[in-house]
Motif scaffolding. Sequence first.
Motif, PDB file in Angstrom:
ATOM      1  N   ILE B 193       1.067  -0.883   0.058  1.00 58.25           N
ATOM      2  CA  ILE B 193       0.238  -0.064   0.183  1.00 58.25           C
ATOM      3  C   ILE B 193       0.601   1.153  -0.469  1.00 58.25           C
ATOM      4  CG2 ILE B 193      -1.601   1.896   1.058  1.00 58.25           C
ATOM      5  CD1 ILE B 193      -3.384  -1.124   2.365  1.00 58.25           C
ATOM      6  N   LEU B 194       1.584   1.094   1.343  1.00 59.88           N
ATOM      7  CA  LEU B 194       2.728   2.682   1.040  1.00 59.88           C
ATOM      8  C   LEU B 194       3.133   2.164  -0.746  1.00 59.88           C
ATOM      9  CD1 LEU B 194       4.265   1.871   4.833  1.00 59.88           C
ATOM     10  CD2 LEU B 194       2.369   3.755   3.857  1.00 59.88           C
ATOM     11  N   PHE B 196       3.196   1.481  -3.215  1.00 63.60           N
ATOM     12  CA  PHE B 196       2.221   1.383  -4.061  1.00 63.60           C
ATOM     13  C   PHE B 196       1.921   3.504  -4.618  1.00 63.60           C
ATOM     14  CE2 PHE B 196      -1.995   2.533  -5.782  1.00 63.60           C
ATOM     15  CZ  PHE B 196      -2.103   1.968  -6.757  1.00 63.60           C
ATOM     16  N   THR B 197       1.810   3.808  -3.216  1.00 65.25           N
ATOM     17  CA  THR B 197       1.665   5.172  -3.377  1.00 65.25           C
ATOM     18  C   THR B 197       2.391   6.315  -3.126  1.00 65.25           C
ATOM     19  OG1 THR B 197      -0.237   4.754  -1.141  1.00 65.25           O
ATOM     20  CG2 THR B 197       0.641   6.670  -1.835  1.00 65.25           C
ATOM     21  N   PHE B 198       3.608   5.962  -2.526  1.00 67.25           N
ATOM     22  CA  PHE B 198       4.770   6.991  -2.803  1.00 67.25           C
ATOM     23  C   PHE B 198       5.417   6.066  -4.140  1.00 67.25           C
ATOM     24  CE2 PHE B 198       4.300   6.639   1.579  1.00 67.25           C
ATOM     25  CZ  PHE B 198       4.035   8.175   2.214  1.00 67.25           C
ATOM     26  N   LEU B 201       2.141   6.401  -7.806  1.00 64.92           N
ATOM     27  CA  LEU B 201       1.324   7.492  -7.925  1.00 64.92           C
ATOM     28  C   LEU B 201       1.904   8.791  -7.599  1.00 64.92           C
ATOM     29  CD1 LEU B 201      -1.721   6.031  -5.730  1.00 64.92           C
ATOM     30  CD2 LEU B 201      -1.683   5.803  -8.110  1.00 64.92           C
ATOM     31  N   LEU B 202       2.996   9.305  -6.775  1.00 66.91           N
ATOM     32  CA  LEU B 202       3.046  10.287  -6.197  1.00 66.91           C
ATOM     33  C   LEU B 202       3.357  10.835  -7.386  1.00 66.91           C
ATOM     34  CD1 LEU B 202       3.276  11.754  -3.566  1.00 66.91           C
ATOM     35  CD2 LEU B 202       4.451  11.213  -2.674  1.00 66.91           C
TER      36      LEU B 202
END
Lengths: 115, 202
Positions: B193-194, B196-198, B201-202
């Motif tokens: 989850i982390l 994928f986001t950082f 997506l970021l």
Amino acid sequence: MTVHSPEQLAHEQRRYLQVFAWLAVLTAVELAVIYMPIPHMAIAFMLVVLAATKAALVALFYMHLSVERRTLTYIALTPAVLCVLLVFALLPDLGAITRALTHATPPAVEAEAHH
Amino acid sequence: MSHAAVAHEPVLEPTESPLTPESWGKLGMWIFLCADAMSFGGLLAGYGALRYGDPTWPRPSSILGIQLTALMTFLLICSSVTMVEALAAIRQGDQSGLRKFLGLTILGGIMFLCLQAYEWNKLIFHEGQSITRNNFGATFFILTGFHGCHVFSGVVYLSTVLMRAFRGAFSAHQSNGVEIAALYWHFVDLIWILVFTFVYLL
């Protein structure tokens, strides 16, 4: 682990599916957020909040921290706190290494990229 | 064993784990996961330090396939659900439910690894990305590779739990082995989850 009553187990299983629904919805929101026409800093802030929420959901309900002893939660939070401290410790260096690498020797970097 | 040693044993070592009374193994897994979280935290912080303020850093979505990774994220979340269902099944003494949901969890992990292999293959051999080309490649392949190693270890770990389940090692009163393996698997999901986001997506 103690044996649970059937009502308790049924309640737990409903909760698991609710958490799953939340995780799926929050992931969809994350995907929508990156295409929003707002400043990148605002997007980054929202993504960090969303990711932290999802991580907390997994830790609290799937890893059962919500029903464990409080001290175990503190132990589990320690790495997160240390990582935030590490980010602050790295603040003076943020970007400096990359800038040094990309601006001091651009021809070498470019030459390597083309081989 | 001498009488003296038996008499001293409870004093030397408490029989019950202080934070997780049901098993020492669970406490051990939590401590391991904390250490592992710090490894990931260090990698993520290093990634942040390299990326921040670098104007040449590419926007991840311009290089990485977000749809494919969204599917991978969804797969891991689903495998977390099947993992909690496996634990819930054995707590009710449901052996076939345990085996079914454990099998589905392992399948989710294998599918994730296959998609990651496909993604890496596309990035390396068709789009020219590499771990040595630039900092983007270096941080991307190290972070996702380290996580992929965890998924692979998780698949091996859960497979041994499944084999033990087939031999009838677990019951409603003895589900600690499944619970500890579940902790590891959910942690791998949490880290994704982390990542994928950082990273994506970021």
